[in-house]
Design an enzyme around this catalytic site. Structure first.
Site, mmCIF file in Angstrom:
data_model
loop_
_atom_site.group_PDB
_atom_site.id
_atom_site.type_symbol
_atom_site.label_atom_id
_atom_site.label_comp_id
_atom_site.label_asym_id
_atom_site.label_seq_id
_atom_site.Cartn_x
_atom_site.Cartn_y
_atom_site.Cartn_z
ATOM 1 N N LYS A 27 14.310 -2.747 -8.586
ATOM 2 C CA LYS A 27 14.857 -3.291 -7.382
ATOM 3 C C LYS A 27 13.775 -3.896 -6.488
ATOM 4 C CE LYS A 27 18.310 0.339 -7.375
ATOM 5 N NZ LYS A 27 18.736 1.577 -6.706
ATOM 6 N N GLY A 28 12.553 -3.483 -6.700
ATOM 7 C CA GLY A 28 11.466 -3.839 -5.782
ATOM 8 C C GLY A 28 11.197 -5.308 -5.602
ATOM 9 N N GLU A 64 7.470 -9.612 -10.012
ATOM 10 C CA GLU A 64 7.285 -8.190 -9.734
ATOM 11 C C GLU A 64 6.794 -8.012 -8.298
ATOM 12 O OE1 GLU A 64 8.110 -5.314 -10.087
ATOM 13 O OE2 GLU A 64 6.987 -4.345 -11.676
ATOM 14 N N ASP A 65 7.122 -6.878 -7.715
ATOM 15 C CA ASP A 65 6.658 -6.591 -6.364
ATOM 16 C C ASP A 65 5.212 -6.118 -6.357
ATOM 17 O OD1 ASP A 65 7.316 -4.185 -7.609
ATOM 18 O OD2 ASP A 65 8.418 -3.366 -5.905
ATOM 19 N N ASP A 67 0.788 -1.663 -10.600
ATOM 20 C CA ASP A 67 0.046 -0.435 -10.384
ATOM 21 C C ASP A 67 -0.607 -0.051 -11.718
ATOM 22 O OD1 ASP A 67 -0.766 2.160 -9.624
ATOM 23 O OD2 ASP A 67 0.984 2.451 -8.383
ATOM 24 N N PHE A 71 -0.350 4.185 -1.035
ATOM 25 C CA PHE A 71 1.078 4.099 -1.355
ATOM 26 C C PHE A 71 1.748 3.239 -0.298
ATOM 27 C CE2 PHE A 71 5.464 5.195 -2.014
ATOM 28 C CZ PHE A 71 5.528 5.235 -3.399
ATOM 29 N N ASP A 115 9.657 0.744 -2.253
ATOM 30 C CA ASP A 115 10.290 1.951 -1.729
ATOM 31 C C ASP A 115 9.514 3.212 -2.057
ATOM 32 O OD1 ASP A 115 12.282 3.597 -4.097
ATOM 33 O OD2 ASP A 115 10.976 1.920 -4.610
#
Length: 178
Positions: free
Chosen positions: A42-43, A98-99, A102, A151, A158
């Site tokens: 969802k990001g 993509e958001d 990582d 973070f 989220d």
């Protein structure tokens, strides 16, 4: 600023500038290609929506729900596809949106997945990149901003489904998730 945010890392104005820069590069690189933008839900929803509105190109879109996270802050290392694209990727130039990158596990999996489905090409556009957390080597074609190992939430990102609607990207207070 939200009470759970330690500091704003990237303002809405900075996000808009990043999106414009990436959209211009994509417009140039995909001018003569059959592009399919695939957002990782969802990001990526905020970033992808703004990219689509800013780009001059017309492209098809689709979405995948894939994750290597549960409700935590660390990748589990196992990628699960909950929802696949609804159209064939064969012969198409895929742009994964993509958001944040990582560990790289999800994107590494998705690139291999689309190549196995005979995509003509697969490139990645990400708003944020955290190279210090990388566990697998991943080539990223469009990077908005490299960020520190914090973070972050907001603008689609989220923690346990909260904070996605913040208009900026902020560093979440550690007391919220520890």
């Amino acid at each position: 600023m939200h009470k759970d945010i330690k500091e704003i890392l990237i303002s809405k104005q900075e996000i808009d500038s990043i999106v414009s820069d990436i959209a211009a590069k994509i417009d140039k690189d995909y001018a003569d290609k059959d592009m399919l933008m695939v957002g990782l839900l969802k990001g990526s929803i905020c970033f992808m929506a703004d990219l689509m509105k800013t780009m001059k190109l017309d492209s098809k879109i689709d979405f995948v729900v894939a994750s290597s996270y549960a409700d935590g802050t660390e990748s589990t290392g196992t990628v699960n596809i909950v929802k696949d694209v609804s159209q064939s990727v064969e012969g198409k130039d895929i742009l994964i949106v993509e958001d944040i990158i990582d560990s790289g596990n999800t994107l590494d999996f998705m690139v291999k997945y689309f190549k196995a489905k005979k995509a003509k090409s697969v490139k990645i556009a990400t708003l944020l990149d955290k190279p210090d957390r990388r566990k697998v080597k991943i080539d990223v074609d469009y990077v908005g901003r490299i960020i520190p190992d914090e973070f972050v939430v907001g603008y689609g990102l989220d923690y346990a489904e909260d904070y996605r609607t913040l208009p900026y990207i902020g560093i979440l207070k550690e007391s919220v998730y520890s």
